[in-house]
Scaffold this motif. Structure first.
Motif, PDB file in Angstrom:
ATOM      1  N   ASN A   6       7.087   2.808  28.971  1.00 50.11           N
ATOM      2  CA  ASN A   6       7.761   1.695  28.122  1.00 50.11           C
ATOM      3  C   ASN A   6       6.426   1.079  27.796  1.00 50.11           C
ATOM      4  N   ALA A   7       5.836   1.306  26.581  1.00 45.77           N
ATOM      5  CA  ALA A   7       4.636   0.697  26.068  1.00 45.77           C
ATOM      6  C   ALA A   7       4.524  -0.848  25.959  1.00 45.77           C
ATOM      7  N   SER A   8       5.562  -1.459  25.803  1.00 50.18           N
ATOM      8  CA  SER A   8       5.500  -2.959  25.588  1.00 50.18           C
ATOM      9  C   SER A   8       6.635  -3.432  26.270  1.00 50.18           C
ATOM     10  N   PRO A   9       6.850  -3.555  27.739  1.00 52.66           N
ATOM     11  CA  PRO A   9       7.967  -3.927  28.625  1.00 52.66           C
ATOM     12  C   PRO A   9       8.180  -5.500  28.442  1.00 52.66           C
ATOM     13  N   LYS A  10       9.449  -5.876  28.203  1.00 53.43           N
ATOM     14  CA  LYS A  10       9.730  -7.294  28.580  1.00 53.43           C
ATOM     15  C   LYS A  10       9.981  -7.670  29.871  1.00 53.43           C
ATOM     16  N   LYS A  21      -2.519  18.554  27.046  1.00 53.29           N
ATOM     17  CA  LYS A  21      -1.312  17.791  27.312  1.00 53.29           C
ATOM     18  C   LYS A  21      -1.127  16.782  26.188  1.00 53.29           C
ATOM     19  N   PRO A  22      -0.216  17.307  25.352  1.00 59.79           N
ATOM     20  CA  PRO A  22       0.190  16.248  24.052  1.00 59.79           C
ATOM     21  C   PRO A  22       0.652  14.881  24.498  1.00 59.79           C
ATOM     22  N   MET A  23       0.251  13.924  23.693  1.00 60.05           N
ATOM     23  CA  MET A  23       0.619  12.730  24.117  1.00 60.05           C
ATOM     24  C   MET A  23       1.104  11.973  22.601  1.00 60.05           C
ATOM     25  N   ALA A  24       2.022  11.273  22.695  1.00 54.65           N
ATOM     26  CA  ALA A  24       2.663  10.564  21.304  1.00 54.65           C
ATOM     27  C   ALA A  24       2.525   8.981  21.685  1.00 54.65           C
ATOM     28  N   LEU A  25       2.388   8.083  20.820  1.00 56.56           N
ATOM     29  CA  LEU A  25       2.939   6.908  20.573  1.00 56.56           C
ATOM     30  C   LEU A  25       4.010   6.824  19.678  1.00 56.56           C
ATOM     31  N   ILE A  26       5.094   6.396  20.003  1.00 58.63           N
ATOM     32  CA  ILE A  26       6.307   6.254  19.222  1.00 58.63           C
ATOM     33  C   ILE A  26       6.839   4.774  18.970  1.00 58.63           C
ATOM     34  N   ASN A  27       7.106   4.331  17.827  1.00 62.14           N
ATOM     35  CA  ASN A  27       7.725   3.326  17.740  1.00 62.14           C
ATOM     36  C   ASN A  27       9.350   3.469  17.335  1.00 62.14           C
ATOM     37  N   SER A  28      10.353   3.377  18.279  1.00 61.86           N
ATOM     38  CA  SER A  28      11.510   3.671  17.835  1.00 61.86           C
ATOM     39  C   SER A  28      12.049   2.702  17.623  1.00 61.86           C
ATOM     40  N   GLY A  69       3.493  -1.202  10.849  1.00 64.01           N
ATOM     41  CA  GLY A  69       3.351  -2.845  10.985  1.00 64.01           C
ATOM     42  C   GLY A  69       3.520  -3.212  12.415  1.00 64.01           C
ATOM     43  N   THR A  70       4.230  -2.767  13.194  1.00 62.55           N
ATOM     44  CA  THR A  70       4.618  -2.850  14.490  1.00 62.55           C
ATOM     45  C   THR A  70       3.812  -2.012  15.651  1.00 62.55           C
ATOM     46  N   ASN A  71       3.760  -2.696  16.887  1.00 62.42           N
ATOM     47  CA  ASN A  71       3.161  -1.612  17.928  1.00 62.42           C
ATOM     48  C   ASN A  71       4.142  -0.549  18.546  1.00 62.42           C
ATOM     49  N   PRO A  72       3.696   0.511  18.987  1.00 59.90           N
ATOM     50  CA  PRO A  72       4.697   1.487  19.523  1.00 59.90           C
ATOM     51  C   PRO A  72       5.406   0.916  20.713  1.00 59.90           C
ATOM     52  N   ASP A  73       6.470   1.246  20.945  1.00 55.93           N
ATOM     53  CA  ASP A  73       7.266   0.761  22.218  1.00 55.93           C
ATOM     54  C   ASP A  73       7.341   1.700  23.392  1.00 55.93           C
ATOM     55  N   ILE A  74       6.884   3.139  23.062  1.00 55.67           N
ATOM     56  CA  ILE A  74       7.152   4.235  23.864  1.00 55.67           C
ATOM     57  C   ILE A  74       5.832   4.912  23.829  1.00 55.67           C
ATOM     58  N   PHE A  75       5.375   5.608  24.854  1.00 58.76           N
ATOM     59  CA  PHE A  75       4.352   6.687  24.773  1.00 58.76           C
ATOM     60  C   PHE A  75       4.725   7.710  25.989  1.00 58.76           C
TER      61      PHE A  75
END
Length: 151
Positions: free
Chosen positions: A91-95, A54-61, A67-73
């Motif tokens: 949403n990895a970093s929800p507001k 099951k592939p997983m990805a951390l994405i900084n869109s 230098g910044t944390n991913p916002d999506i995985f």
């Protein structure tokens, strides 16, 4: 929080509104619910091996730098029974992080009233849109499309 409130522990106003005798005043019961939202895109599988990983990805869109944390995985969740593969996007970093749990009434068989606020902040809406577009781009590559179809 649901059980505490039904037992008389919580915000007196909420408890009184539902006719629940107050055993202990604790106004924060049910407040500050924190969770990540998720969106699921379902693909129909034509010949994908369900024993695969099951592939997983951390994405900084927002920024291509590291230098910044991913916002999506996201991850792929195959379902052997339906022969579908779900791309689950978080949403990895929800507001919009603060929600609540409350009561609809005093009946313990009625599920709690849950307010998640996943999309209260427009940046969270943009993050999900970016995540959907990113996953669709990945899932539409020639190699992957030979195994999946959007349903």
């Amino acid at each position: 929080p649901h059980l505490l409130m039904l037992s008389g522990v919580g915000d007196p106003e909420t408890l009184q509104q539902h006719g629940i005798p107050i055993k202990h005043e604790l106004r924060q019961v049910g407040n500050n619910l924190m969770d990540n939202g998720a969106v699921v895109i379902e693909y129909e599988s034509t010949n994908l091996s369900f024993e695969s990983c099951k592939p997983m990805a951390l994405i900084n869109s927002q920024s291509p730098t590291t230098g910044t944390n991913p916002d999506i995985f996201f991850f792929l969740q195959p379902n052997e029974k339906t022969k579908h593969v779900d791309a689950v996007i978080f949403n990895a970093s929800p507001k919009s992080t603060i929600g609540s749990v409350s009561l609809y009434n005093s009946n313990p068989l009625v599920l709690p009233k849950i307010t998640l606020n996943y999309l209260k902040d427009q940046s969270d809406v943009a993050t999900f849109i970016n995540g959907i577009k990113y996953v669709q781009r990945i899932m539409s590559t020639g190699t992957i499309m030979s195994y999946l179809q959007l349903t």
